[in-house]
Design an enzyme around this catalytic site. Structure first.
Site, PDB file in Angstrom:
ATOM      1  N   ASP A   1      11.892  -4.163   3.785  1.00 16.21           N
ATOM      2  CA  ASP A   1      10.714  -3.327   3.525  1.00 16.21           C
ATOM      3  C   ASP A   1       9.513  -4.275   3.575  1.00 16.21           C
ATOM      4  O   ASP A   1       9.292  -5.055   2.649  1.00 16.21           O
ATOM      5  CB  ASP A   1      10.866  -2.657   2.161  1.00 16.21           C
ATOM      6  CG  ASP A   1       9.585  -1.973   1.703  1.00 16.21           C
ATOM      7  OD1 ASP A   1       8.536  -2.138   2.362  1.00 16.21           O
ATOM      8  OD2 ASP A   1       9.622  -1.303   0.654  1.00 16.21           O
TER       9      ASP A   1
ATOM     10  N   HIS B   1      10.168  -0.723  -4.464  1.00 11.19           N
ATOM     11  CA  HIS B   1       9.326   0.483  -4.479  1.00 11.19           C
ATOM     12  C   HIS B   1      10.269   1.694  -4.436  1.00 11.19           C
ATOM     13  O   HIS B   1      11.349   1.608  -3.851  1.00 11.19           O
ATOM     14  CB  HIS B   1       8.458   0.420  -3.220  1.00 11.19           C
ATOM     15  CG  HIS B   1       7.407   1.466  -3.083  1.00 11.19           C
ATOM     16  ND1 HIS B   1       7.689   2.765  -2.740  1.00 11.19           N
ATOM     17  CD2 HIS B   1       6.057   1.401  -3.206  1.00 11.19           C
ATOM     18  CE1 HIS B   1       6.559   3.453  -2.649  1.00 11.19           C
ATOM     19  NE2 HIS B   1       5.551   2.652  -2.941  1.00 11.19           N
TER      20      HIS B   1
ATOM     21  N   LYS C   1      -1.640   0.041   5.557  1.00  9.45           N
ATOM     22  CA  LYS C   1      -1.831  -1.133   4.697  1.00  9.45           C
ATOM     23  C   LYS C   1      -2.273  -2.351   5.486  1.00  9.45           C
ATOM     24  O   LYS C   1      -2.507  -3.413   4.927  1.00  9.45           O
ATOM     25  CB  LYS C   1      -0.548  -1.431   3.920  1.00  9.45           C
ATOM     26  CG  LYS C   1      -0.261  -0.368   2.857  1.00  9.45           C
ATOM     27  CD  LYS C   1       0.976  -0.641   2.030  1.00  9.45           C
ATOM     28  CE  LYS C   1       1.162   0.495   1.020  1.00  9.45           C
ATOM     29  NZ  LYS C   1       2.435   0.411   0.294  1.00  9.45           N
TER      30      LYS C   1
ATOM     31  N   CYS D   1       4.689   3.062  -8.269  1.00  8.31           N
ATOM     32  CA  CYS D   1       5.895   3.530  -7.554  1.00  8.31           C
ATOM     33  C   CYS D   1       7.061   2.572  -7.734  1.00  8.31           C
ATOM     34  O   CYS D   1       7.874   2.396  -6.814  1.00  8.31           O
ATOM     35  CB  CYS D   1       5.635   3.745  -6.068  1.00  8.31           C
ATOM     36  SG  CYS D   1       4.467   5.048  -5.734  1.00  8.31           S
TER      37      CYS D   1
ATOM     38  N   GLN E   1       4.406  -4.677   2.182  1.00  6.50           N
ATOM     39  CA  GLN E   1       3.438  -5.589   1.556  1.00  6.50           C
ATOM     40  C   GLN E   1       3.331  -6.928   2.271  1.00  6.50           C
ATOM     41  O   GLN E   1       2.394  -7.686   2.011  1.00  6.50           O
ATOM     42  CB  GLN E   1       3.796  -5.841   0.084  1.00  6.50           C
ATOM     43  CG  GLN E   1       3.640  -4.637  -0.818  1.00  6.50           C
ATOM     44  CD  GLN E   1       2.198  -4.140  -0.914  1.00  6.50           C
ATOM     45  OE1 GLN E   1       1.249  -4.904  -0.798  1.00  6.50           O
ATOM     46  NE2 GLN E   1       2.048  -2.841  -1.111  1.00  6.50           N
TER      47      GLN E   1
HETATM   48  C1  LIG Z   1       3.444   1.134   0.112  1.00  3.75           C
HETATM   49  C2  LIG Z   1       4.852   0.720   0.030  1.00  3.75           C
HETATM   50  C3  LIG Z   1       5.886   1.541   0.458  1.00  3.75           C
HETATM   51  C4  LIG Z   1       5.658   2.936   0.949  1.00  3.75           C
HETATM   52  O1  LIG Z   1       4.794   2.970   2.023  1.00  3.75           O
HETATM   53  P1  LIG Z   1       4.213   4.382   2.541  1.00  3.75           P
HETATM   54  O2  LIG Z   1       3.097   3.975   3.418  1.00  3.75           O
HETATM   55  O3  LIG Z   1       3.772   5.131   1.315  1.00  3.75           O
HETATM   56  O4  LIG Z   1       5.325   5.065   3.254  1.00  3.75           O
HETATM   57  C5  LIG Z   1       7.173   1.042   0.401  1.00  3.75           C
HETATM   58  N1  LIG Z   1       7.423  -0.187  -0.055  1.00  3.75           N
HETATM   59  C6  LIG Z   1       6.460  -1.010  -0.477  1.00  3.75           C
HETATM   60  C7  LIG Z   1       6.807  -2.379  -0.940  1.00  3.75           C
HETATM   61  C8  LIG Z   1       5.137  -0.582  -0.459  1.00  3.75           C
HETATM   62  O5  LIG Z   1       4.176  -1.393  -0.890  1.00  3.75           O
END
Ligand SMILES: *Cc1c(COP(=O)(O)O)cnc(C)c1O
Length: 406
Positions: A198, A121, A224, A364, A201
């Protein structure tokens, strides 16, 4: 087993009509919907205990502080972190990654290397590019194959004693690939590099044990995982959090301030400058309780059924191509696809007219789209509150889009 009717009854927004049709919400990878317990907990905080934390001796301040710190403990338990001070409240995944990337600015030298992957992302690309620009370090990218699976042999070739940090997502938001992070972490540690996961997800689908995983940082967003927007968690190992400098200066994060010099508070407070999102942090704990009550195993099993069902149905549509792993065990409940000859945006608009929310565009993750040489995809991402009937409605809508746009 998951009782779908009971689950759905807890999400007020799901009874809504959109364009005269029942809402079908398939944009869960962008943000999840919120259950009543979470919505009520926000009002409850402001109605009953609103006060600033870690400051007042008065009753409300103590209640708010206790609730906030209880939530930190809950999140520590949820991740099985060793210490509660390894849990930092942030504004989200983006904020957490920036905090770490900024901190590494004081640890990296010219010629050091940072590794990310082809599936990231923008939030896990841009902060590292900024870091490399500032320090002269180099950014390396783990390549992927046609199924959007990372090439581990290539990854191993990139690793060396120059590698200082490896930052990868657990699950790709654009494609749904589950990356082999256990191996990625193990190999990085062999050369002494730190690993940042990260988890934006993965947090909605998979319960992890950060000690067993042995990652150095594990970062996700509250919004999320059924929690409020503007909340997030950065887990970091004690030794790293102590090594990194603070990100922002201000109240809360200090031990002593004079005009000559300021000393910083211990972790976690060193990284929590200013009045935080107090209600958000507290309510994030409630969201995690809610998910644990349903059970992550139940969630995963149910979502996998939706993934299997939807994949089979979608592939019956002529000219429809799904991007990502062919083996569904390597994926989470995200389906990124295109229909030959149709622009994803046009398909998304027609589908929206029928009450169905899917995401269209680059998600993104522009480098992923560049890899496939496409402007974007249509992405349907399922949550445990979605149903097979909703997937059927999507299939009908896609047939309609095809005939209208043909
Ligand atoms: C949504 C997402 C982000 C960013 O998250 P924010 O809540 O917009 O800060 C980063 N990495 C992944 C894989 C995402 O799905």
């Amino acid at each position: 087993m998951l009782d779908i009717n009971k689950v759905r009854s807890q999400f007020p927004i799901l009874t809504q009509k959109v364009n005269g049709k029942p809402l079908v919400y398939f944009d869960n990878a962008a943000t999840s919907q919120k259950p009543k317990v979470v919505i009520d907990a926000i009002a409850n905080y402001y109605e009953e205990i609103n006060a600033n934390i870690h400051r007042g001796v008065h009753k409300l301040s103590q209640l708010a502080t206790d609730a906030y710190e209880q939530s930190r403990l809950k999140i520590q338990q949820h991740l099985n972190a060793k210490h509660n001070f390894e849990i930092i409240f942030t504004a989200g995944t983006t904020a957490g990654i920036n905090l770490v990337a900024n901190g590494f600015g004081s640890l990296l030298k010219n010629d050091d290397e940072v590794i990310i992957s082809a599936l990231e992302h923008h939030s896990n690309i841009v902060p590292w590019q900024m870091l490399c620009e500032k320090t002269g370090a180099k950014l390396k990218v783990i390549p992927m194959d046609e199924n959007a699976e990372l090439l581990l042999e290539e990854y191993e070739k990139l690793l060396s004693e120059k590698t200082k940090i490896v930052a990868v997502n657990y699950i790709s938001n654009a494609i749904g690939t589950i990356n082999p992070i256990e191996k990625i972490i193990e190999k990085a540690h062999q050369v002494g590099a730190a690993v940042l996961i990260d988890a934006a997800q993965s947090a909605p689908h998979i319960k992890v044990d950060v000690q067993k995983l042995d990652c150095d940082f594990y970062i996700f967003s509250g919004h999320k995982i059924c929690g409020p927007t503007g909340t997030g968690i950065l887990y970091g190992k004690e030794k790293w959090l102590n090594q990194l400098p603070p990100y922002q200066g201000g109240g809360e994060m200090i031990k002593e301030v004079t005009f000559e010099k300021t000393t910083y508070a211990e972790i976690p407070h060193k990284f929590e400058a200013g009045t935080p999102n107090i209600s958000g942090g507290i309510v994030l704990g409630k969201a995690i309780d809610f998910l644990n009550e349903i059970g992550f195993e139940n969630i995963q099993q149910y979502e996998h059924e939706l993934l299997q069902y939807a994949t089979a149905k979608l592939l019956e549509i002529d000219g429809l191509k799904i991007y990502g792993p062919k083996m569904l065990d390597k994926k989470t409940s995200v389906i990124s696809f295109n229909i030959e000859g149709l622009h994803p945006y046009d398909v998304g608009s027609i589908v929206d007219n029928m009450g169905i929310a899917v995401r269209t565009g680059h998600h993104c993750a522009q480098p992923v789209m560049q890899f496939f040489d496409i402007p974007g995809t249509i992405r349907a991402s399922f949550s445990f509150y979605n149903t097979k009937e909703e997937i059927d409605a999507l299939i009908v809508a896609l047939h309609k889009a095809k005939s209208m746009l043909a």
